[in-house]
Design a protein around this motif. Sequence first.
Motif, mmCIF file in Angstrom:
data_model
loop_
_atom_site.group_PDB
_atom_site.id
_atom_site.type_symbol
_atom_site.label_atom_id
_atom_site.label_comp_id
_atom_site.label_asym_id
_atom_site.label_seq_id
_atom_site.Cartn_x
_atom_site.Cartn_y
_atom_site.Cartn_z
ATOM 1 N N SER A 16 0.837 -1.203 0.000
ATOM 2 C CA SER A 16 0.000 0.000 0.000
ATOM 3 C C SER A 16 0.869 1.249 0.000
ATOM 4 C CB SER A 16 -0.923 0.000 1.225
ATOM 5 O OG SER A 16 -1.749 -1.139 1.242
ATOM 6 N N GLY A 17 1.915 1.244 0.841
ATOM 7 C CA GLY A 17 2.820 2.392 0.881
ATOM 8 C C GLY A 17 3.525 2.618 -0.437
ATOM 9 N N PHE A 18 3.918 1.531 -1.094
ATOM 10 C CA PHE A 18 4.559 1.660 -2.401
ATOM 11 C C PHE A 18 3.644 2.369 -3.391
ATOM 12 C CE2 PHE A 18 4.661 -0.269 -6.677
ATOM 13 C CZ PHE A 18 5.844 0.307 -7.136
ATOM 14 N N PHE A 19 2.384 1.959 -3.450
ATOM 15 C CA PHE A 19 1.481 2.560 -4.423
ATOM 16 C C PHE A 19 1.119 3.998 -4.053
ATOM 17 C CE2 PHE A 19 0.609 -1.650 -6.266
ATOM 18 C CZ PHE A 19 0.625 -1.292 -7.607
ATOM 19 N N VAL A 20 1.025 4.298 -2.752
ATOM 20 C CA VAL A 20 0.746 5.676 -2.350
ATOM 21 C C VAL A 20 1.887 6.600 -2.783
ATOM 22 C CG1 VAL A 20 0.578 7.217 -0.352
ATOM 23 C CG2 VAL A 20 -0.807 5.138 -0.443
ATOM 24 N N LEU A 21 3.133 6.153 -2.569
ATOM 25 C CA LEU A 21 4.291 6.991 -2.879
ATOM 26 C C LEU A 21 4.667 6.934 -4.356
ATOM 27 C CD1 LEU A 21 6.468 6.160 0.257
ATOM 28 C CD2 LEU A 21 5.073 8.191 -0.142
ATOM 29 N N GLU A 22 4.799 5.734 -4.874
ATOM 30 C CA GLU A 22 5.184 5.605 -6.284
ATOM 31 C C GLU A 22 4.008 5.877 -7.211
ATOM 32 O OE1 GLU A 22 8.090 4.723 -9.320
ATOM 33 O OE2 GLU A 22 8.084 5.457 -7.260
ATOM 34 N N GLY A 23 2.788 5.821 -6.666
ATOM 35 C CA GLY A 23 1.601 6.050 -7.502
ATOM 36 C C GLY A 23 1.602 7.415 -8.154
ATOM 37 N N ALA A 55 13.726 7.097 -4.391
ATOM 38 C CA ALA A 55 13.441 6.618 -3.035
ATOM 39 C C ALA A 55 12.096 5.916 -2.977
ATOM 40 C CB ALA A 55 13.476 7.785 -2.052
ATOM 41 N N ASN A 56 11.125 6.421 -3.725
ATOM 42 C CA ASN A 56 9.804 5.780 -3.734
ATOM 43 C C ASN A 56 9.861 4.374 -4.316
ATOM 44 O OD1 ASN A 56 8.734 8.117 -2.659
ATOM 45 N ND2 ASN A 56 7.979 8.898 -4.607
ATOM 46 N N GLU A 57 10.690 4.177 -5.337
ATOM 47 C CA GLU A 57 10.779 2.854 -5.960
ATOM 48 C C GLU A 57 11.414 1.811 -5.039
ATOM 49 O OE1 GLU A 57 12.620 3.002 -9.782
ATOM 50 O OE2 GLU A 57 10.805 3.781 -10.760
ATOM 51 N N VAL A 58 12.152 2.275 -4.027
ATOM 52 C CA VAL A 58 12.755 1.344 -3.075
ATOM 53 C C VAL A 58 11.678 0.512 -2.372
ATOM 54 C CG1 VAL A 58 14.036 1.217 -0.898
ATOM 55 C CG2 VAL A 58 14.837 2.707 -2.732
ATOM 56 N N TRP A 59 10.486 1.085 -2.211
ATOM 57 C CA TRP A 59 9.425 0.360 -1.519
ATOM 58 C C TRP A 59 8.992 -0.885 -2.283
ATOM 59 C CZ3 TRP A 59 8.295 1.189 3.383
ATOM 60 C CH2 TRP A 59 8.718 2.398 3.947
ATOM 61 N N LEU A 60 9.139 -0.893 -3.598
ATOM 62 C CA LEU A 60 8.859 -2.104 -4.372
ATOM 63 C C LEU A 60 9.858 -3.201 -4.005
ATOM 64 C CD1 LEU A 60 7.328 -3.553 -6.665
ATOM 65 C CD2 LEU A 60 8.956 -2.528 -8.277
ATOM 66 N N ILE A 61 11.121 -2.832 -3.870
ATOM 67 C CA ILE A 61 12.157 -3.793 -3.489
ATOM 68 C C ILE A 61 11.919 -4.291 -2.069
ATOM 69 C CG2 ILE A 61 14.640 -4.103 -3.140
ATOM 70 C CD1 ILE A 61 15.052 -1.886 -5.236
ATOM 71 N N SER A 260 -6.474 2.073 0.290
ATOM 72 C CA SER A 260 -7.582 1.180 0.650
ATOM 73 C C SER A 260 -7.853 0.149 -0.440
ATOM 74 C CB SER A 260 -8.845 1.994 0.942
ATOM 75 O OG SER A 260 -9.214 2.792 -0.163
ATOM 76 N N SER A 261 -7.613 0.497 -1.706
ATOM 77 C CA SER A 261 -7.841 -0.476 -2.781
ATOM 78 C C SER A 261 -6.840 -1.627 -2.701
ATOM 79 C CB SER A 261 -7.758 0.201 -4.149
ATOM 80 O OG SER A 261 -6.451 0.690 -4.394
ATOM 81 N N ILE A 262 -5.574 -1.318 -2.395
ATOM 82 C CA ILE A 262 -4.574 -2.375 -2.259
ATOM 83 C C ILE A 262 -4.857 -3.212 -1.009
ATOM 84 C CG2 ILE A 262 -2.125 -2.884 -2.026
ATOM 85 C CD1 ILE A 262 -3.001 -1.719 -4.755
ATOM 86 N N ILE A 263 -5.216 -2.542 0.076
ATOM 87 C CA ILE A 263 -5.574 -3.277 1.297
ATOM 88 C C ILE A 263 -6.777 -4.174 1.054
ATOM 89 C CG2 ILE A 263 -6.424 -2.988 3.662
ATOM 90 C CD1 ILE A 263 -4.716 -0.446 3.839
#
Length: 339
Positions: A16-23, A55-61, A260-263
Amino acid sequence: MDLVTFWFIVITLLWSGFFVLEGFDFGVGMLHEFVARDEPDRRTAINTIGPLWDANEVWLIVAGAAMFAAFPGWYATMFSGLYLALALLLAAVILRGVSFEYRGKHSSARWQRGWDGLLTGASFLAPFLIGVALGDLLYGLPIDAQQEFTGSFWDLLQPYALVTGFAVMMMCMLHGATFLALKTTGDVRGRAGRLARFIGPVTVVAVIAFVVLTHVGTEKGRALNPVELLTVVAVVAATVFVYLRRERLAFAATTVTIASSIITIFVDLYPNVMVSSTNAMYNLTVYNTASPPYSLKVLTVVGVVMLPLVLAYQAWTYYVFRRRVSRNEFLSEAASENR
């Protein structure tokens, strides 16, 4: 709550955090050519995410690494079954990064527009592919008793997964449009607002379709659960705020919509982590794919120590680069390049 469930929740929050930031990064990449009339405009749009995107893409990793460490069985089946799709995703992510770095290495308009085109295409492709992958987890893939994927690439492109991919892509586009309206000035800000008002209703339809299909497909009662309901309310609110030109509230609402959609996907998936369309007995669950208890304990200690530090650093970065970006900052550079 045991550590297995705890780490499922952590992975849900990481995605969820990845999509919020990288979204919004994806959204800016999709829209940067549409809000621009010239090179200073394009630089304005790109520089809203210039200090943030890597930095946002790091959340995918981090999300992928957490899956590997906490649920190696899930990671192995998912990454082998979705191998080609993930290879395409990796190519899109790499092209995005290269585009950011290379477009300014040459003053040729043809060079810059070529990289801009790659940035736009990759920014559309990446969230769509991740959405398809997440949809496949919930809808089901051919998995046998040995937890091995037995299908082909075309089994990934089922209707529910495609709807999920499209909905995720549209949410990122609206998220990016509201971010651009929040972070720019002048004509770029105005065009971003107009695009958001065009994208908003399409996103509402896509998100409602995703929520309804998710709820019906999981057969969890007639009424929407609280997270599903929140997703619908948030996307409608985002569109209303866009039309009211309330930029901060619109961005906050798109943030809630994406999270919320990812959750929703993970809540409706639990306790499964991948559904088998071959036989429900072959479903991968949090318990038959988890690491041993000792590994989860060590992972928990590392996560408790490191995650707050990462969050604090990223919060500081966003604070430092909180100002709006103006095209006036790039007019002199563009003029000197054209001489």
